[in-house]
Enzyme design. Structure first.
Site, PDB file in Angstrom:
ATOM      1  N   CYS A  37      40.743   9.280  21.439  1.00 38.56           N
ATOM      2  CA  CYS A  37      41.078   9.495  23.153  1.00 38.56           C
ATOM      3  C   CYS A  37      40.099   7.520  22.894  1.00 38.56           C
ATOM      4  CB  CYS A  37      40.261  10.067  23.818  1.00 38.56           C
ATOM      5  SG  CYS A  37      41.233  11.143  24.366  1.00 38.56           S
ATOM      6  N   TYR A 268      32.585  19.238  25.045  1.00 45.00           N
ATOM      7  CA  TYR A 268      33.262  19.542  26.037  1.00 45.00           C
ATOM      8  C   TYR A 268      32.482  19.913  27.121  1.00 45.00           C
ATOM      9  CZ  TYR A 268      37.064  17.928  23.781  1.00 45.00           C
ATOM     10  OH  TYR A 268      38.844  18.065  23.468  1.00 45.00           O
TER      11      TYR A 268
END
Length: 567
Positions: A37, A268
């Site tokens: 990303c 996460y």
């Protein structure tokens, strides 16, 4: 970028795309094993572990970090050599924000072939997807082939057009084809907005010990699952609906993933597995989710945190960042933010008897907070506020850069002088302008009750206080007190003054402007400027100046303050 030793220093605020672009500009056969990303910030990625498609060859991002610079809880800037290994270990995957402010990282570049191969293939159930997934896993692409690499440095200023909830799991044994088909059936019929991404482990990941860094998910894991549920609809009801769908799918996967604890990826972060309630930092609560993120490394992280930041200040305590360097040649001083006002006054007095600084009279007050709020004191009518006498500053900005006035720009320098600097960065030091003061000043403190005409004095004080000679500052303090008769109440008004001159001139001024006070020669005390600071702080005349260095307030009380201005 240093190609000679195959390393790079990167600021914490850089994004992955910017790092990849910078490497590509220098060499086609070097890379860094980060994520996919491009807009992800390096600081968060590195401090959480950081995985990517080269991890089976080179390990995680944290396995390729060689050094770092960090502002610790005491406001000191450290590198790997000076920060001790426990701290360097902790920030590489243990959540760096718990241990200080990380400014930059030194990373190790890896050698890659000039040409690599990629593919993206999509299979449906009818095309045998279950058979394929039983043996291997795929990886999505983000940019179409041929897109200019300049796209890597683009930072989006708009939020994504959807809402997203992510979760993670680790799988240690292959999931059978039959179970895969049942999972697919649920996804088609119940969880159509929830996707799964499976990322393979093994290779270099199997060769690194679980305790090498706080990131523990190494040998024994076949792959990691990333769940992501997205939705477009706004509103709390829609949010709860999709969050529950995400949780239900996650719970349904429980039999097929790691257990005791159920491992999750710290990058996460998932509040569903546990969190500490605001302002209630419980080790037992933290252990619930900490063991899932860090497994056996959690206890070492706790020990490291306890040693590095025992008061759990979270980020910064500038308490020990308090050096003061006086430069009489240009009548300035460089003052670190953790210094107290008393320490500043003491440092000035050891260098000069005819210099001072216009600040407050609470000696244990920290300079950082005082200056950033404006900073008034008993010389403000002559020299202005503390912030009016600041000529430079050093600040760590949001990108982790250390800036001075010239490099920070005038808007930021303007903002930190009275605008609450904690909103704008971490102030490391201030350069202040010293003020010239007489060798002898005059102070007085007199009390007047209502019966002694206090009301008339206060009325007259209001008329002259703001336009009397700038060398004179008279503070008025009003408080209830006992009257001259038993059981009688009155108001006691205390007048405390600093005059930057001798008592004879002071008496002439007050006899003309405030005769109602009835000030007499016996009320006036001539002393040095540093002694006047002691007087205003409530110390008896003759007290050693060493008390200026005390960091403990004279009396511990509970206090609530409020303020007003009268035009």
């Amino acid at each position: 970028m240093n190609i000679a030793d195959e390393s790079a220093w990167v600021g914490t605020g850089a994004i992955l795309g910017e790092l990849y672009y910078s490497i590509a500009q220098k060499r086609k056969v070097h890379a860094f094993p980060g994520g996919v990303c491009p807009s992800v910030g390096l600081g968060g990625l590195f401090s959480g572990g950081g995985y990517g498609p080269m991890m089976r060859k080179f390990g995680l991002t944290v396995d390729n970090i060689e050094d770092a610079t960090l502002v610790n809880v005491n406001g000191t800037i450290l590198d790997r050599k000076s920060m001790v290994e426990d701290l360097f270990w902790a920030i590489r995957g243990g959540g760096g924000a718990s241990f200080g402010v990380i400014l930059s990282w030194k990373i190790k570049l890896v050698q890659v072939p000039p040409i690599v191969t990629v593919f993206t293939v999509t299979k449906t159930l009818e095309q045998g997807a279950a058979d394929v997934l039983h043996r291997t896993k795929g990886k999505p692409s983000f940019f179409a082939s041929g897109t200019p690499i300049k796209a890597l440095v683009k930072r989006s200023t708009q939020p994504p057009p959807f809402f997203l909830k992510g979760k993670s799991d680790y799988v240690k044994r292959p999931i059978s084809k039959e179970i895969l088909n049942s999972i697919f059936d649920k996804m088609m019929n119940m969880y159509e907005t929830t996707h799964m991404q499976w990322n393979p482990y093994g290779g270099r990941m199997n060769e690194i010990s679980e305790s090498e860094t706080p990131f523990p998910h190494r040998s024994g894991n076949l792959f990691m699952i990333q769940y992501w549920t997205y939705w477009m609809e706004k509103g709390i009801e829609n949010t709860n609906k999709y969050l529950n769908l995400s949780r239900n799918l996650y719970e349904s996967m429980n039999p097929y993933v790691s257990k005791s604890p159920r491992d999750v990826l710290q990058n996460y972060r998932d509040l569903d597995i546990g969190s500490n309630v605001l302002d209630q930092n419980s080790i037992e609560h933290a252990r619930v989710y900490g063991r899932s993120y860090f497994k056996g490394n959690f206890e070492r992280l706790v020990r490291a945190k306890s040693a590095i930041d025992p008061q759990n200040f979270i980020v910064l305590d500038m308490f020990n960042h308090r050096s003061i360097n006086i430069n009489l040649a240009d009548e300035s001083a460089l003052v670190q933010s953790g210094a107290t006002l008393g320490e500043i006054y003491y440092a000035i007095s050891t260098k000069s008897k005819v210099h001072g600084f216009p600040a407050g009279v609470c000696l244990t007050l920290g300079a950082g907070g005082h200056f950033t709020g404006g900073g008034y004191g008993n010389m403000m009518r002559k020299y202005g506020l503390s912030v009016d006498n600041i000529v430079d500053a050093q600040i760590v900005n949001v990108n982790g850069e250390i800036l001075d006035r010239k490099s920070m720009g005038e808007d930021l320098f303007w903002a930190i002088r009275g605008g609450g600097a904690a909103s704008f960065g971490v102030i490391l030091a201030w350069k202040i302008k010293l003020a010239k003061v007489p060798e002898k000043v005059t102070v007085f403190q007199v009390d007047r009750t209502l019966e002694q005409g206090a009301t008339d004095i206060v009325v007259q004080w209001q008329k002259v206080a703001d336009n009397i000679d700038n060398d004179l500052f008279i503070r008025v303090m009003l408080a209830p007190g006992n009257g001259s008769r038993e059981g009688e109440k009155t108001i006691k008004v205390t007048f405390v003054s600093l005059f930057l001159g001798d008592s004879a001139r002071l008496l002439r001024l007050l006899n003309q402007s405030l005769p109602q006070l009835g000030l007499q020669q016996k009320d006036c005390i001539e002393m040095s400027c540093i002694e006047s600071i002691m007087f205003w702080a409530g110390y008896p005349n003759g007290t050693s100046l060493d008390v200026l260095l005390s960091r403990v307030p004279k009396g511990m009380i509970y206090l609530k303050r409020k303020s007003d201005c009268r035009n």
